[in-house]
Design a protein around this motif. Structure first.
Motif, PDB file in Angstrom:
ATOM      1  N   LEU A  82      45.009   8.467  -6.857  1.00 43.63           N
ATOM      2  CA  LEU A  82      44.689   9.064  -5.564  1.00 43.63           C
ATOM      3  C   LEU A  82      44.830  10.582  -5.664  1.00 43.63           C
ATOM      4  O   LEU A  82      45.907  11.086  -5.962  1.00 43.63           O
ATOM      5  CB  LEU A  82      45.616   8.507  -4.481  1.00 43.63           C
ATOM      6  CG  LEU A  82      45.115   8.669  -3.048  1.00 43.63           C
ATOM      7  CD1 LEU A  82      45.781   7.642  -2.149  1.00 43.63           C
ATOM      8  CD2 LEU A  82      45.312  10.036  -2.496  1.00 43.63           C
ATOM      9  N   THR A  83      43.720  11.258  -5.426  1.00 44.49           N
ATOM     10  CA  THR A  83      43.700  12.710  -5.443  1.00 44.49           C
ATOM     11  C   THR A  83      43.442  13.215  -4.027  1.00 44.49           C
ATOM     12  O   THR A  83      42.939  12.483  -3.175  1.00 44.49           O
ATOM     13  CB  THR A  83      42.631  13.239  -6.418  1.00 44.49           C
ATOM     14  OG1 THR A  83      41.377  12.614  -6.100  1.00 44.49           O
ATOM     15  CG2 THR A  83      43.000  12.912  -7.870  1.00 44.49           C
ATOM     16  N   LYS A  98      36.277  -0.979  -6.969  1.00 40.81           N
ATOM     17  CA  LYS A  98      37.232  -2.061  -7.258  1.00 40.81           C
ATOM     18  C   LYS A  98      38.617  -1.803  -6.683  1.00 40.81           C
ATOM     19  O   LYS A  98      39.403  -2.728  -6.519  1.00 40.81           O
ATOM     20  CB  LYS A  98      37.321  -2.297  -8.770  1.00 40.81           C
ATOM     21  CG  LYS A  98      37.905  -1.125  -9.532  1.00 40.81           C
ATOM     22  CD  LYS A  98      37.944  -1.376 -11.025  1.00 40.81           C
ATOM     23  CE  LYS A  98      38.536  -0.172 -11.744  1.00 40.81           C
ATOM     24  NZ  LYS A  98      38.605  -0.385 -13.179  1.00 40.81           N
ATOM     25  N   ASN A  99      38.924  -0.540  -6.398  1.00 39.91           N
ATOM     26  CA  ASN A  99      40.240  -0.170  -5.882  1.00 39.91           C
ATOM     27  C   ASN A  99      40.115   0.434  -4.489  1.00 39.91           C
ATOM     28  O   ASN A  99      39.069   0.965  -4.129  1.00 39.91           O
ATOM     29  CB  ASN A  99      40.907   0.863  -6.804  1.00 39.91           C
ATOM     30  CG  ASN A  99      41.126   0.311  -8.197  1.00 39.91           C
ATOM     31  OD1 ASN A  99      41.461  -0.860  -8.369  1.00 39.91           O
ATOM     32  ND2 ASN A  99      40.923   1.146  -9.204  1.00 39.91           N
ATOM     33  N   ILE A 100      41.211   0.380  -3.751  1.00 36.29           N
ATOM     34  CA  ILE A 100      41.276   1.021  -2.439  1.00 36.29           C
ATOM     35  C   ILE A 100      42.345   2.103  -2.493  1.00 36.29           C
ATOM     36  O   ILE A 100      43.488   1.830  -2.874  1.00 36.29           O
ATOM     37  CB  ILE A 100      41.637   0.024  -1.309  1.00 36.29           C
ATOM     38  CG1 ILE A 100      40.662  -1.127  -1.241  1.00 36.29           C
ATOM     39  CG2 ILE A 100      41.734   0.763   0.042  1.00 36.29           C
ATOM     40  CD1 ILE A 100      39.287  -0.794  -0.753  1.00 36.29           C
ATOM     41  N   MET A 101      41.952   3.321  -2.115  1.00 36.47           N
ATOM     42  CA  MET A 101      42.910   4.405  -1.940  1.00 36.47           C
ATOM     43  C   MET A 101      43.366   4.352  -0.489  1.00 36.47           C
ATOM     44  O   MET A 101      42.568   4.583   0.431  1.00 36.47           O
ATOM     45  CB  MET A 101      42.268   5.767  -2.232  1.00 36.47           C
ATOM     46  CG  MET A 101      41.750   5.915  -3.642  1.00 36.47           C
ATOM     47  SD  MET A 101      43.077   5.780  -4.858  1.00 36.47           S
ATOM     48  CE  MET A 101      42.120   5.596  -6.356  1.00 36.47           C
ATOM     49  N   LEU A 138      48.370   4.173  -3.243  1.00 37.20           N
ATOM     50  CA  LEU A 138      48.764   5.083  -2.176  1.00 37.20           C
ATOM     51  C   LEU A 138      49.688   6.148  -2.719  1.00 37.20           C
ATOM     52  O   LEU A 138      50.184   6.052  -3.845  1.00 37.20           O
ATOM     53  CB  LEU A 138      49.448   4.318  -1.031  1.00 37.20           C
ATOM     54  CG  LEU A 138      50.732   3.543  -1.337  1.00 37.20           C
ATOM     55  CD1 LEU A 138      51.969   4.444  -1.365  1.00 37.20           C
ATOM     56  CD2 LEU A 138      50.931   2.455  -0.303  1.00 37.20           C
ATOM     57  N   THR A 139      49.894   7.160  -1.906  1.00 34.17           N
ATOM     58  CA  THR A 139      50.928   8.144  -2.195  1.00 34.17           C
ATOM     59  C   THR A 139      51.875   8.168  -1.001  1.00 34.17           C
ATOM     60  O   THR A 139      51.463   7.920   0.134  1.00 34.17           O
ATOM     61  CB  THR A 139      50.348   9.557  -2.429  1.00 34.17           C
ATOM     62  OG1 THR A 139      49.584   9.947  -1.302  1.00 34.17           O
ATOM     63  CG2 THR A 139      49.496   9.603  -3.686  1.00 34.17           C
ATOM     64  N   GLY A 164      49.296  18.545   1.865  1.00 31.05           N
ATOM     65  CA  GLY A 164      50.245  19.087   2.838  1.00 31.05           C
ATOM     66  C   GLY A 164      51.361  19.901   2.219  1.00 31.05           C
ATOM     67  O   GLY A 164      52.381  20.139   2.852  1.00 31.05           O
ATOM     68  N   GLY A 165      51.190  20.296   0.942  1.00 31.82           N
ATOM     69  CA  GLY A 165      52.211  21.096   0.274  1.00 31.82           C
ATOM     70  C   GLY A 165      53.411  20.290  -0.180  1.00 31.82           C
ATOM     71  O   GLY A 165      54.489  20.839  -0.397  1.00 31.82           O
ATOM     72  N   GLU A 166      53.235  18.971  -0.321  1.00 34.60           N
ATOM     73  CA  GLU A 166      54.340  18.070  -0.694  1.00 34.60           C
ATOM     74  C   GLU A 166      54.129  17.488  -2.091  1.00 34.60           C
ATOM     75  O   GLU A 166      53.012  17.460  -2.598  1.00 34.60           O
ATOM     76  CB  GLU A 166      54.423  16.906   0.304  1.00 34.60           C
ATOM     77  CG  GLU A 166      54.607  17.310   1.746  1.00 34.60           C
ATOM     78  CD  GLU A 166      56.026  17.709   2.089  1.00 34.60           C
ATOM     79  OE1 GLU A 166      56.928  17.590   1.231  1.00 34.60           O
ATOM     80  OE2 GLU A 166      56.235  18.145   3.225  1.00 34.60           O
ATOM     81  N   ALA A 167      55.185  16.985  -2.690  1.00 32.61           N
ATOM     82  CA  ALA A 167      55.117  16.210  -3.936  1.00 32.61           C
ATOM     83  C   ALA A 167      55.189  14.730  -3.534  1.00 32.61           C
ATOM     84  O   ALA A 167      56.126  14.319  -2.853  1.00 32.61           O
ATOM     85  CB  ALA A 167      56.269  16.575  -4.863  1.00 32.61           C
ATOM     86  N   TRP A 168      54.201  13.962  -3.955  1.00 37.35           N
ATOM     87  CA  TRP A 168      54.059  12.572  -3.509  1.00 37.35           C
ATOM     88  C   TRP A 168      54.244  11.594  -4.666  1.00 37.35           C
ATOM     89  O   TRP A 168      53.738  11.819  -5.758  1.00 37.35           O
ATOM     90  CB  TRP A 168      52.662  12.369  -2.921  1.00 37.35           C
ATOM     91  CG  TRP A 168      52.365  13.237  -1.758  1.00 37.35           C
ATOM     92  CD1 TRP A 168      51.912  14.534  -1.790  1.00 37.35           C
ATOM     93  CD2 TRP A 168      52.520  12.907  -0.379  1.00 37.35           C
ATOM     94  NE1 TRP A 168      51.771  15.012  -0.512  1.00 37.35           N
ATOM     95  CE2 TRP A 168      52.127  14.043   0.368  1.00 37.35           C
ATOM     96  CE3 TRP A 168      52.939  11.766   0.293  1.00 37.35           C
ATOM     97  CZ2 TRP A 168      52.155  14.059   1.763  1.00 37.35           C
ATOM     98  CZ3 TRP A 168      52.954  11.781   1.678  1.00 37.35           C
ATOM     99  CH2 TRP A 168      52.565  12.918   2.396  1.00 37.35           C
ATOM    100  N   HIS A 169      54.914  10.497  -4.376  1.00 35.84           N
ATOM    101  CA  HIS A 169      54.980   9.393  -5.328  1.00 35.84           C
ATOM    102  C   HIS A 169      53.662   8.631  -5.252  1.00 35.84           C
ATOM    103  O   HIS A 169      53.160   8.375  -4.157  1.00 35.84           O
ATOM    104  CB  HIS A 169      56.118   8.424  -4.965  1.00 35.84           C
ATOM    105  CG  HIS A 169      57.458   8.919  -5.345  1.00 35.84           C
ATOM    106  ND1 HIS A 169      58.194   8.364  -6.365  1.00 35.84           N
ATOM    107  CD2 HIS A 169      58.199   9.947  -4.857  1.00 35.84           C
ATOM    108  CE1 HIS A 169      59.344   9.012  -6.472  1.00 35.84           C
ATOM    109  NE2 HIS A 169      59.365   9.975  -5.568  1.00 35.84           N
ATOM    110  N   GLU A 170      53.120   8.281  -6.405  1.00 36.15           N
ATOM    111  CA  GLU A 170      51.940   7.412  -6.415  1.00 36.15           C
ATOM    112  C   GLU A 170      52.438   5.985  -6.647  1.00 36.15           C
ATOM    113  O   GLU A 170      53.292   5.751  -7.504  1.00 36.15           O
ATOM    114  CB  GLU A 170      50.953   7.812  -7.520  1.00 36.15           C
ATOM    115  CG  GLU A 170      49.688   6.978  -7.426  1.00 36.15           C
ATOM    116  CD  GLU A 170      48.553   7.526  -8.282  1.00 36.15           C
ATOM    117  OE1 GLU A 170      47.845   8.431  -7.808  1.00 36.15           O
ATOM    118  OE2 GLU A 170      48.395   7.028  -9.408  1.00 36.15           O
TER     119      GLU A 170
END
Length: 177
Positions: A82-83, A98-101, A138-139, A164-170
Motif C-alpha cells: 500500500l502506497t 487480486k488484492n484489496i488495499m 492495510l496500513t 499524513g506525515g506518519e510512519a505506518w505499519h503495513e
C-alpha cells in the motif's frame, strides 16, 4: 460471548451492505470524525472512491436510525504494498485486481467498543474471498496493530507509507486457503 452469537447480535442491529451514491457526504463526514485532519480522506477523494469502486465499500447501517454507524473501504489492485497514491487516486483501482488495499475502517465513536469494526472486517474478508481476492492489505499506526492482529492480520513492520506525515505499519491477511 461466542463469535456466532456476537455476529447474530450485530446483524440484528445493523444492515451490512454496499454504499449508495447519496451517502458520499455522510461517509466523508464520518471520516472527519474518525481521523485527524492530516489523515482523513477529503470529500473529493471519497467521492472518487465511491464512483470508481462502490462494491468495495461495506457500510454498517444502524437499523434503528438508518444512519451509517461505520464502514470499510478499499481499492483493488495486483500490487503487493500500500502506497500513498491509493489514498488520493481512485484511478489506481483495478476491478480485476487480486488484492484489496484497505483505505479506511471508520466507526463512529458512539458505536465503538461493541464489535462493529471486527464484524465489518469479518464480513469484508468473507465477501472478498468469495470474490476471488487473495489478500487484504492495510496500513495503521502502532496503537492499532494489536487490534488488526486480533482480526487476523499479520504485521510486516513499518511500510513505505508516510500518509499524513506518519510512519505506518503495513499489515495483511491472506484470503486463500
Amino acid at each position: 460471548m461466542t463469535e456466532k452469537n456476537d455476529t447474530s447480535r450485530l446483524t440484528e442491529k445493523y444492515i451490512f451492505r454496499n454504499i449508495r451514491q447519496e451517502e458520499i457526504t455522510q461517509t466523508a463526514e464520518i471520516e472527519k470524525i474518525c481521523f485527524p485532519p492530516n489523515e482523513a480522506c477529503s470529500y473529493e477523494h471519497m467521492e472518487k472512491r465511491v464512483e470508481k469502486a462502490p462494491e468495495l465499500f461495506l457500510v454498517a447501517e444502524d437499523r434503528s436510525t438508518g444512519r451509517i454507524a461505520g464502514f470499510l473501504n478499499g481499492l483493488a489492485t495486483d500490487r503487493e504494498h500500500l502506497t500513498d497514491d491509493f489514498f488520493t487516486d481512485a484511478e489506481m483501482h483495478d476491478p480485476k485486481g487480486k488484492n484489496i488495499m484497505l483505505l479506511g475502517l471508520d466507526v463512529l465513536p458512539e458505536y465503538q467498543h461493541q464489535g462493529l469494526a471486527r464484524e465489518l472486517v469479518r464480513c469484508y474478508k468473507e465477501r472478498e474471498k468469495a470474490n476471488g481476492r487473495e489478500k487484504l492489505i492495510l496500513t495503521c499506526l502502532p496503537d492499532k496493530v494489536e487490534m488488526y492482529q486480533k482480526f487476523g492480520f499479520k504485521d510486516h513492520g513499518i511500510g513505505g507509507s508516510v500518509w499524513g506525515g506518519e510512519a505506518w505499519h503495513e499489515m495483511s491477511v491472506e484470503l486463500r486457503g
